[in-house]
Write a protein that holds these residues in place. Structure first.
Motif, short mmCIF file in Angstrom:
data_model
loop_
_atom_site.label_atom_id
_atom_site.label_comp_id
_atom_site.label_asym_id
_atom_site.label_seq_id
_atom_site.Cartn_x
_atom_site.Cartn_y
_atom_site.Cartn_z
N LEU A 51 0.81 -1.22 0.00
CA LEU A 51 0.00 0.00 0.00
C LEU A 51 0.85 1.27 0.00
CD1 LEU A 51 -2.69 -1.14 2.59
CD2 LEU A 51 -2.88 -1.14 0.08
N ASP A 52 2.03 1.20 0.58
CA ASP A 52 2.97 2.32 0.62
C ASP A 52 3.71 2.36 -0.72
OD1 ASP A 52 4.81 4.31 1.25
OD2 ASP A 52 6.06 2.97 2.46
N GLN A 53 3.03 2.84 -1.74
CA GLN A 53 3.55 2.75 -3.11
C GLN A 53 4.83 3.53 -3.34
OE1 GLN A 53 0.12 3.78 -5.45
NE2 GLN A 53 -0.73 1.73 -5.24
N SER A 56 7.79 5.37 1.25
CA SER A 56 8.19 6.42 2.19
C SER A 56 8.11 5.95 3.65
CB SER A 56 7.29 7.64 2.02
OG SER A 56 5.96 7.32 2.40
N GLY A 57 7.48 4.80 3.86
CA GLY A 57 7.26 4.33 5.23
C GLY A 57 5.92 4.77 5.78
N PHE A 58 5.14 5.44 4.93
CA PHE A 58 3.82 5.94 5.32
C PHE A 58 2.84 5.76 4.16
CE2 PHE A 58 6.88 8.36 7.75
CZ PHE A 58 6.38 8.26 9.05
N ILE A 59 1.56 5.66 4.50
CA ILE A 59 0.51 5.71 3.48
C ILE A 59 -0.05 7.12 3.55
CG2 ILE A 59 -1.64 4.73 2.64
CD1 ILE A 59 -0.99 2.20 4.28
N GLU A 60 0.22 7.91 2.51
CA GLU A 60 -0.23 9.30 2.47
C GLU A 60 -1.58 9.41 1.78
OE1 GLU A 60 4.28 9.44 2.64
OE2 GLU A 60 2.98 8.57 1.14
N GLN A 61 -2.11 10.61 1.78
CA GLN A 61 -3.45 10.87 1.25
C GLN A 61 -3.61 10.40 -0.19
OE1 GLN A 61 -4.95 14.75 2.13
NE2 GLN A 61 -6.73 14.52 0.83
N ASP A 62 -2.64 10.68 -1.06
CA ASP A 62 -2.77 10.27 -2.46
C ASP A 62 -2.80 8.75 -2.59
OD1 ASP A 62 -0.05 10.30 -1.68
OD2 ASP A 62 0.63 10.49 -3.75
N GLU A 63 -2.07 8.05 -1.71
CA GLU A 63 -2.08 6.59 -1.73
C GLU A 63 -3.40 6.06 -1.17
OE1 GLU A 63 2.65 5.64 -1.25
OE2 GLU A 63 1.57 6.41 0.50
N LEU A 64 -3.98 6.76 -0.20
CA LEU A 64 -5.27 6.35 0.35
C LEU A 64 -6.37 6.45 -0.70
CD1 LEU A 64 -5.30 7.87 3.94
CD2 LEU A 64 -5.14 5.46 3.31
N GLN A 65 -6.31 7.49 -1.54
CA GLN A 65 -7.33 7.64 -2.59
C GLN A 65 -7.35 6.42 -3.51
OE1 GLN A 65 -6.28 11.67 -4.06
NE2 GLN A 65 -8.46 12.07 -3.77
N LEU A 66 -6.20 5.82 -3.73
CA LEU A 66 -6.10 4.67 -4.62
C LEU A 66 -6.10 3.34 -3.86
CD1 LEU A 66 -3.38 6.15 -6.99
CD2 LEU A 66 -5.87 6.21 -7.25
N PHE A 67 -6.46 3.39 -2.60
CA PHE A 67 -6.43 2.23 -1.71
C PHE A 67 -7.11 1.00 -2.31
CE2 PHE A 67 -8.28 -0.27 1.81
CZ PHE A 67 -7.13 -0.55 2.53
N LEU A 68 -8.35 1.14 -2.78
CA LEU A 68 -9.11 0.00 -3.30
C LEU A 68 -8.45 -0.60 -4.53
CD1 LEU A 68 -12.79 1.30 -2.94
CD2 LEU A 68 -11.55 -0.25 -1.42
N GLN A 69 -7.79 0.23 -5.33
CA GLN A 69 -7.16 -0.25 -6.55
C GLN A 69 -5.97 -1.15 -6.27
OE1 GLN A 69 -6.57 3.38 -8.74
NE2 GLN A 69 -8.77 3.68 -9.01
N ASN A 70 -5.43 -1.10 -5.07
CA ASN A 70 -4.38 -2.03 -4.68
C ASN A 70 -4.93 -3.45 -4.52
OD1 ASN A 70 -1.81 -0.45 -4.10
ND2 ASN A 70 -3.33 0.72 -2.96
N PHE A 71 -6.21 -3.55 -4.27
CA PHE A 71 -6.85 -4.84 -4.07
C PHE A 71 -7.50 -5.35 -5.35
CE2 PHE A 71 -6.44 -2.92 0.04
CZ PHE A 71 -6.11 -3.98 0.86
N SER A 72 -7.96 -4.43 -6.21
CA SER A 72 -8.60 -4.80 -7.48
C SER A 72 -8.39 -3.67 -8.48
CB SER A 72 -10.09 -5.04 -7.24
OG SER A 72 -10.76 -5.30 -8.45
N LYS A 73 -7.75 -3.99 -9.59
CA LYS A 73 -7.39 -2.95 -10.58
C LYS A 73 -8.57 -2.12 -11.05
CE LYS A 73 -2.98 -4.43 -11.83
NZ LYS A 73 -2.27 -3.93 -10.68
N GLY A 74 -9.74 -2.71 -11.17
CA GLY A 74 -10.91 -1.99 -11.66
C GLY A 74 -11.68 -1.24 -10.60
N ALA A 75 -11.21 -1.26 -9.37
CA ALA A 75 -11.93 -0.61 -8.27
C ALA A 75 -11.88 0.91 -8.41
CB ALA A 75 -11.34 -1.03 -6.94
#
Length: 110
Positions: A51-53, A56-75
């Motif tokens: 999830l920490d794309q 950086s050692g953190f999940i930031e806001q921009d990574e949170l927005q794409l959170f579901l897409q880490n689990f399913s590409k079409g999410a």
């Protein structure tokens, strides 16, 4: 490494389908449904690393927005309100990002 290496595809599909509608995402419910709350500390850390794309050692806001897409590409991406809500639930020290310990605590509380 992919989340499907640690989580069942059927659980992922169930969790993604439960939050298809805009503003229906609940971090704790998603983490529980996807089966992450049953995982050990090592597995949670591996998921965090995915999830920490930007590594950086953190999940930031921009990574949170794409959170579901880490689990399913079409999410879908999370809405601004869902992202803020996720950050509020996970960011216990108020620095605007979610670290590994914060993520682990959120997972364990779900």
């Amino acid at each position: 490494m992919a989340v499907t290496d640690f989580l069942a595809a059927s659980d992922i599909a169930l969790a993604i389908n439960a939050c298809k509608a805009k503003d229906s995402f609940s971090p704790k419910m998603f983490l529980k449904t996807v089966g992450l709350s049953k995982k050990n500390t090592t597995e949670i850390k591996r998921i965090f690393t995915i999830l920490d794309q930007d590594k950086s050692g953190f999940i930031e806001q921009d990574e949170l927005q794409l959170f579901l897409q880490n689990f399913s590409k079409g999410a879908r991406p999370l809405t601004a309100a869902e992202t803020r809500g996720f950050l509020l639930q996970g960011d216990s020290d108020g620095d605007g990002k979610i670290g590994l310990e914060e993520f682990s605590a959120l997972v364990k509380s779900s």
